[in-house]
Design a protein around this motif. Sequence first.
Motif, PDB file in Angstrom:
ATOM      1  N   TRP A  65      38.963  27.964  25.146  1.00 15.40           N
ATOM      2  CA  TRP A  65      37.684  28.646  24.941  1.00 15.40           C
ATOM      3  C   TRP A  65      36.635  28.127  25.914  1.00 15.40           C
ATOM      4  N   THR A  66      36.669  26.835  26.188  1.00 15.04           N
ATOM      5  CA  THR A  66      35.707  26.256  27.131  1.00 15.04           C
ATOM      6  C   THR A  66      35.911  26.854  28.515  1.00 15.04           C
ATOM      7  N   LEU A  67      37.149  26.976  28.947  1.00 14.93           N
ATOM      8  CA  LEU A  67      37.413  27.565  30.267  1.00 14.93           C
ATOM      9  C   LEU A  67      36.972  29.023  30.313  1.00 14.93           C
ATOM     10  N   LEU A  68      37.140  29.752  29.231  1.00 18.58           N
ATOM     11  CA  LEU A  68      36.704  31.147  29.217  1.00 18.58           C
ATOM     12  C   LEU A  68      35.179  31.253  29.183  1.00 18.58           C
ATOM     13  N   VAL A  69      34.512  30.322  28.528  1.00 18.79           N
ATOM     14  CA  VAL A  69      33.053  30.278  28.576  1.00 18.79           C
ATOM     15  C   VAL A  69      32.613  30.017  30.016  1.00 18.79           C
ATOM     16  N   CYS A  85      30.369  32.336  32.435  1.00 18.50           N
ATOM     17  CA  CYS A  85      29.147  31.832  33.091  1.00 18.50           C
ATOM     18  C   CYS A  85      29.174  32.175  34.572  1.00 18.50           C
ATOM     19  N   PHE A  86      30.312  31.986  35.221  1.00 21.67           N
ATOM     20  CA  PHE A  86      30.412  32.323  36.638  1.00 21.67           C
ATOM     21  C   PHE A  86      30.303  33.827  36.868  1.00 21.67           C
ATOM     22  N   LEU A  87      30.594  34.625  35.848  1.00 17.35           N
ATOM     23  CA  LEU A  87      30.431  36.078  35.949  1.00 17.35           C
ATOM     24  C   LEU A  87      29.008  36.517  35.617  1.00 17.35           C
ATOM     25  N   GLY A  88      28.155  35.567  35.238  1.00 18.39           N
ATOM     26  CA  GLY A  88      26.755  35.875  34.994  1.00 18.39           C
ATOM     27  C   GLY A  88      26.341  35.990  33.540  1.00 18.39           C
ATOM     28  N   VAL A  89      27.242  35.703  32.604  1.00 15.99           N
ATOM     29  CA  VAL A  89      26.895  35.735  31.187  1.00 15.99           C
ATOM     30  C   VAL A  89      26.045  34.514  30.885  1.00 15.99           C
ATOM     31  N   ARG A  90      24.964  34.690  30.113  1.00 13.44           N
ATOM     32  CA  ARG A  90      24.042  33.597  29.848  1.00 13.44           C
ATOM     33  C   ARG A  90      23.707  33.417  28.369  1.00 13.44           C
ATOM     34  N   ARG A  91      23.819  34.480  27.583  1.00 12.46           N
ATOM     35  CA  ARG A  91      23.312  34.448  26.212  1.00 12.46           C
ATOM     36  C   ARG A  91      24.433  34.402  25.184  1.00 12.46           C
ATOM     37  N   PHE A  92      24.153  33.682  24.092  1.00 15.85           N
ATOM     38  CA  PHE A  92      25.143  33.444  23.042  1.00 15.85           C
ATOM     39  C   PHE A  92      25.796  34.741  22.572  1.00 15.85           C
ATOM     40  N   GLN A 119      35.063  25.377  42.158  1.00 12.58           N
ATOM     41  CA  GLN A 119      36.306  25.224  42.917  1.00 12.58           C
ATOM     42  C   GLN A 119      37.508  25.061  41.994  1.00 12.58           C
ATOM     43  N   ALA A 120      37.338  24.310  40.911  1.00 17.37           N
ATOM     44  CA  ALA A 120      38.448  24.124  39.969  1.00 17.37           C
ATOM     45  C   ALA A 120      38.790  25.441  39.275  1.00 17.37           C
ATOM     46  N   VAL A 121      37.769  26.171  38.860  1.00 15.52           N
ATOM     47  CA  VAL A 121      38.005  27.462  38.213  1.00 15.52           C
ATOM     48  C   VAL A 121      38.663  28.427  39.199  1.00 15.52           C
ATOM     49  N   MET A 122      38.182  28.456  40.436  1.00 16.16           N
ATOM     50  CA  MET A 122      38.782  29.335  41.446  1.00 16.16           C
ATOM     51  C   MET A 122      40.235  28.971  41.725  1.00 16.16           C
ATOM     52  N   ALA A 123      40.559  27.688  41.688  1.00 19.39           N
ATOM     53  CA  ALA A 123      41.953  27.281  41.889  1.00 19.39           C
ATOM     54  C   ALA A 123      42.828  27.849  40.775  1.00 19.39           C
ATOM     55  N   LEU A 124      42.350  27.797  39.537  1.00 22.73           N
ATOM     56  CA  LEU A 124      43.106  28.369  38.416  1.00 22.73           C
ATOM     57  C   LEU A 124      43.198  29.884  38.536  1.00 22.73           C
ATOM     58  N   VAL A 125      42.116  30.526  38.944  1.00 25.26           N
ATOM     59  CA  VAL A 125      42.125  31.984  39.133  1.00 25.26           C
ATOM     60  C   VAL A 125      43.139  32.357  40.215  1.00 25.26           C
ATOM     61  N   SER A 126      43.132  31.640  41.323  1.00 22.29           N
ATOM     62  CA  SER A 126      44.069  31.941  42.418  1.00 22.29           C
ATOM     63  C   SER A 126      45.512  31.797  41.967  1.00 22.29           C
ATOM     64  N   ALA A 180      51.728  44.182  37.511  1.00 26.95           N
ATOM     65  CA  ALA A 180      52.050  45.042  38.645  1.00 26.95           C
ATOM     66  C   ALA A 180      50.785  45.589  39.311  1.00 26.95           C
ATOM     67  N   GLU A 181      49.696  45.658  38.561  1.00 28.90           N
ATOM     68  CA  GLU A 181      48.437  46.173  39.111  1.00 28.90           C
ATOM     69  C   GLU A 181      47.794  45.197  40.087  1.00 28.90           C
ATOM     70  N   GLY A 182      48.217  43.959  40.057  1.00 25.03           N
ATOM     71  CA  GLY A 182      47.636  42.946  40.928  1.00 25.03           C
ATOM     72  C   GLY A 182      46.472  42.236  40.266  1.00 25.03           C
ATOM     73  N   ALA A 183      45.750  41.466  41.048  1.00 26.92           N
ATOM     74  CA  ALA A 183      44.627  40.682  40.534  1.00 26.92           C
ATOM     75  C   ALA A 183      43.566  41.611  39.957  1.00 26.92           C
ATOM     76  N   PRO A 184      43.041  41.278  38.784  1.00 30.24           N
ATOM     77  CA  PRO A 184      42.051  42.154  38.153  1.00 30.24           C
ATOM     78  C   PRO A 184      40.664  42.108  38.791  1.00 30.24           C
ATOM     79  N   ILE A 185      40.324  41.028  39.469  1.00 35.40           N
ATOM     80  CA  ILE A 185      39.013  40.903  40.118  1.00 35.40           C
ATOM     81  C   ILE A 185      39.232  40.431  41.548  1.00 35.40           C
ATOM     82  N   ARG A 186      38.561  41.068  42.467  1.00 30.73           N
ATOM     83  CA  ARG A 186      38.600  40.637  43.865  1.00 30.73           C
ATOM     84  C   ARG A 186      37.405  39.746  44.141  1.00 30.73           C
TER      85      ARG A 186
END
Length: 165
Positions: A24-28, A32-39, A91-98, A107-113
């Motif tokens: 849950w912490t990683l998804l929070v 946050c990196f996607l711009g979510v700020r409010r509870f 950088q750590a989050v991007m490494a996990l995303v990559s 089959a659709e590939g990466a969901p976010i570019r």
Amino acid sequence: MRWEELDQQPCSLARTLSVVGDRWTLLVLRDCFLGVRRFDDFEARLGVTRHVLADRLKRLVEAGVLAKVPYQERPRREEYRFTEKGRDLYQAVMALVSWGDRYMAGAEGAPIRHRHKGCGQVMHGVLVCSECGEPLVPKEIELEEAPEWQGQLLPAHRHARSVEG
């Protein structure tokens, strides 16, 4: 090693996991990196219970990863913003995303570019050497204990060793 004692271990990964080692912490952090700020926005996007979300946000604030910043005075309302310490997790989050884009995408590939503003190209994160800029490959990395930890962390038969690849 007990989960509650990870922050006391002589290991940077264990200490880091004591702060961000929960799904849950990683998804929070992702949100946050996607711009979510409010509870309420976190709650709606993640589908997590209010109790769990409140706990994870509180821990991130206590760890200095997020700061509560007022956005309204009457009634007082606050949102969560990255501190410098939090932004440095990118950088750590991007490494996990990559890794996920490579091994877990369907089959659709990466969901976010991810497009680099500097060159305009769609990119994926690559960890490079801070000194020469070469990409890091496990077999090209040698580990050695810091002098103050000599003989305490790596297997006894090797005080300097390459990363297994």
